[in-house]
Design an enzyme around this catalytic site. Structure first.
Site, short mmCIF file in Angstrom:
data_model
loop_
_atom_site.label_atom_id
_atom_site.label_comp_id
_atom_site.label_asym_id
_atom_site.label_seq_id
_atom_site.Cartn_x
_atom_site.Cartn_y
_atom_site.Cartn_z
CG HIS A 263 -41.06 -22.03 -5.90
ND1 HIS A 263 -40.20 -22.60 -5.00
CD2 HIS A 263 -40.83 -22.65 -7.08
CE1 HIS A 263 -39.48 -23.54 -5.62
NE2 HIS A 263 -39.84 -23.59 -6.87
CE LYS B 187 -33.17 -21.42 -9.97
NZ LYS B 187 -32.38 -22.66 -9.99
CD GLN C 82 -37.81 -24.47 -16.60
OE1 GLN C 82 -37.44 -25.60 -16.40
NE2 GLN C 82 -38.29 -23.70 -15.63
CG MET D 177 -33.94 -17.75 -2.65
SD MET D 177 -35.49 -17.32 -1.85
CE MET D 177 -34.85 -16.20 -0.61
CB SER D 178 -32.03 -23.32 -6.14
OG SER D 178 -32.12 -24.66 -6.60
CB SER D 179 -35.91 -26.91 -4.57
OG SER D 179 -37.01 -26.11 -4.97
P1 AMP Z 1 -38.67 -25.45 -9.76
O1 AMP Z 1 -39.56 -25.84 -8.63
O2 AMP Z 1 -37.22 -25.35 -9.38
O3 AMP Z 1 -38.91 -26.25 -11.02
O4 AMP Z 1 -39.06 -23.97 -10.14
C1 AMP Z 1 -40.39 -23.63 -10.47
C2 AMP Z 1 -40.40 -22.25 -11.05
O5 AMP Z 1 -39.87 -21.34 -10.10
C3 AMP Z 1 -39.52 -22.15 -12.30
O6 AMP Z 1 -40.17 -21.30 -13.24
C4 AMP Z 1 -38.28 -21.52 -11.77
O7 AMP Z 1 -37.56 -20.77 -12.75
C5 AMP Z 1 -38.84 -20.61 -10.70
N1 AMP Z 1 -37.80 -20.27 -9.72
C6 AMP Z 1 -36.97 -21.13 -9.11
N2 AMP Z 1 -36.10 -20.46 -8.32
C7 AMP Z 1 -36.40 -19.15 -8.47
C8 AMP Z 1 -35.85 -17.95 -7.92
N3 AMP Z 1 -34.83 -17.96 -7.09
N4 AMP Z 1 -36.42 -16.78 -8.30
C9 AMP Z 1 -37.46 -16.75 -9.16
N5 AMP Z 1 -38.01 -17.84 -9.70
C10 AMP Z 1 -37.49 -19.03 -9.36
#
Ligand code: AMP
Length: 277
Positions: A34, A146, A150, A181-183
């Site tokens: 993020h 990632k 979407q 990386m991912s929540s």
């Molecule tokens: P989220 O909070 O998971 O919905 O992600 C919010 C934004 O951050 C979305 O556009 C995701 O694609 C982006 N995002 C999530 N993980 C990553 C990552 N590891 N690298 C780059 N962007 C990310």
């Protein structure tokens, strides 16, 4: 940094904002992925807006929505440190007020892969992003590759609905061992976390096979499945070799291909992708 929670407060703050405005939509539990989007927005915008909203409409099972990690205090500190100007952190009722009865539904590009695995998911995504685009009126909005599909779905929506916000796609940020990386990674057990880089290994093995000259989509899918099978903690959901523009599965790789996959580890659904050629 201003933190606003209502549509009206957001509009009021943005009337006076210096342009251009960059928007980074998130569901919180922020990480370096993020922050990379915020950094890009910061570099290209006079005002950076981050939205933090766990969108119930994009979750199939309410259990998955309920389990999604949340920590607003930590997220706000990270936004502050990253130089964000405005955080929009609304309640569900603020985003979807009483009587809300509209759905944005994107067509073919939302059908396969994540769209097939998670019915209704992209309607939820497109609807909330349309609302955010309308509320913020940003010159640009930043999304991560990632979530490749979407990005494609949001681009289609923005083009078709003539939304004036440009969609900017940013590269995936990874842990040192390659895991995207991912929540959701926060929900992995230590053993699950140790197993999770298998997604990346499977994609890289498939990509290497393509680069070595393999042209059969089925053969490349088999390579990815074989690598995933080496890790008993991972249950594959799908593996795909697709046209990066249409997301149609490829029998024969002839130009660019998008390799993507989804797998469950510790009942956490993880996705990743790699483009080749
Ligand atoms: P989220 O909070 O998971 O919905 O992600 C919010 C934004 O951050 C979305 O556009 C995701 O694609 C982006 N995002 C999530 N993980 C990553 C990552 N590891 N690298 C780059 N962007 C990310």
């Amino acid at each position: 940094m201003q933190v606003v929670r209502t549509r009206a407060e957001l509009r009021a703050v943005l009337v006076a904002a210096t342009r251009p405005v960059g928007l980074v939509p998130t569901m919180g539990w922020l990480h370096a992925g993020h922050v990379s989007l915020v950094d890009r927005a910061r570099a290209e915008s006079a005002t950076v807006v981050v939205s933090i909203f766990v969108n119930p409409r994009q979750f199939g099972q309410s259990a998955d929505f309920a389990r999604y990690p949340r920590n607003e205090a930590r997220d706000l500190a990270m936004c502050e440190a990253a130089g964000v100007d405005v955080v929009f952190a609304p309640s569900v009722d603020e985003v979807y007020p009483p009587g809300f009865d509209t759905r944005v539904s994107v067509g073919a590009i939302a059908g396969p892969l994540e769209g097939a695995a998670r019915p209704g998911h992209f309607d939820g995504v497109a609807t909330v992003v349309a609302i955010l685009f309308a509320l913020v009126g940003a010159e640009r909005a930043y999304f991560g590759l990632k979530d490749y599909q979407q990005v494609q779905v949001i681009r289609r929506m923005a083009t078709d609905l003539a939304l004036p916000t440009e969609v900017v796609a940013c590269e995936t940020v990874r842990e040192p061992d390659g895991l995207a990386m991912s929540s959701r990674n926060a929900r992995l057990t230590p053993d699950g976390r140790a197993a999770a880089p298998v997604l990346r290994r499977a994609l890289l093995a498939g990509a290497a096979r393509v680069r070595a000259g393999e042209r059969s989509g089925a053969a490349v899918r088999d390579v990815m499945l074989a690598v995933l099978a080496e890790e008993p903690a991972a249950t594959p959901d799908y593996v795909s070799v697709a046209n990066p523009d249409t997301l149609a599965e490829l029998d024969a790789v002839a130009g660019q291909a998008l390799l993507s996959l989804a797998a469950l580890i510790d009942e956490v659904r993880l996705i990743d992708n790699e483009r080749v050629l």
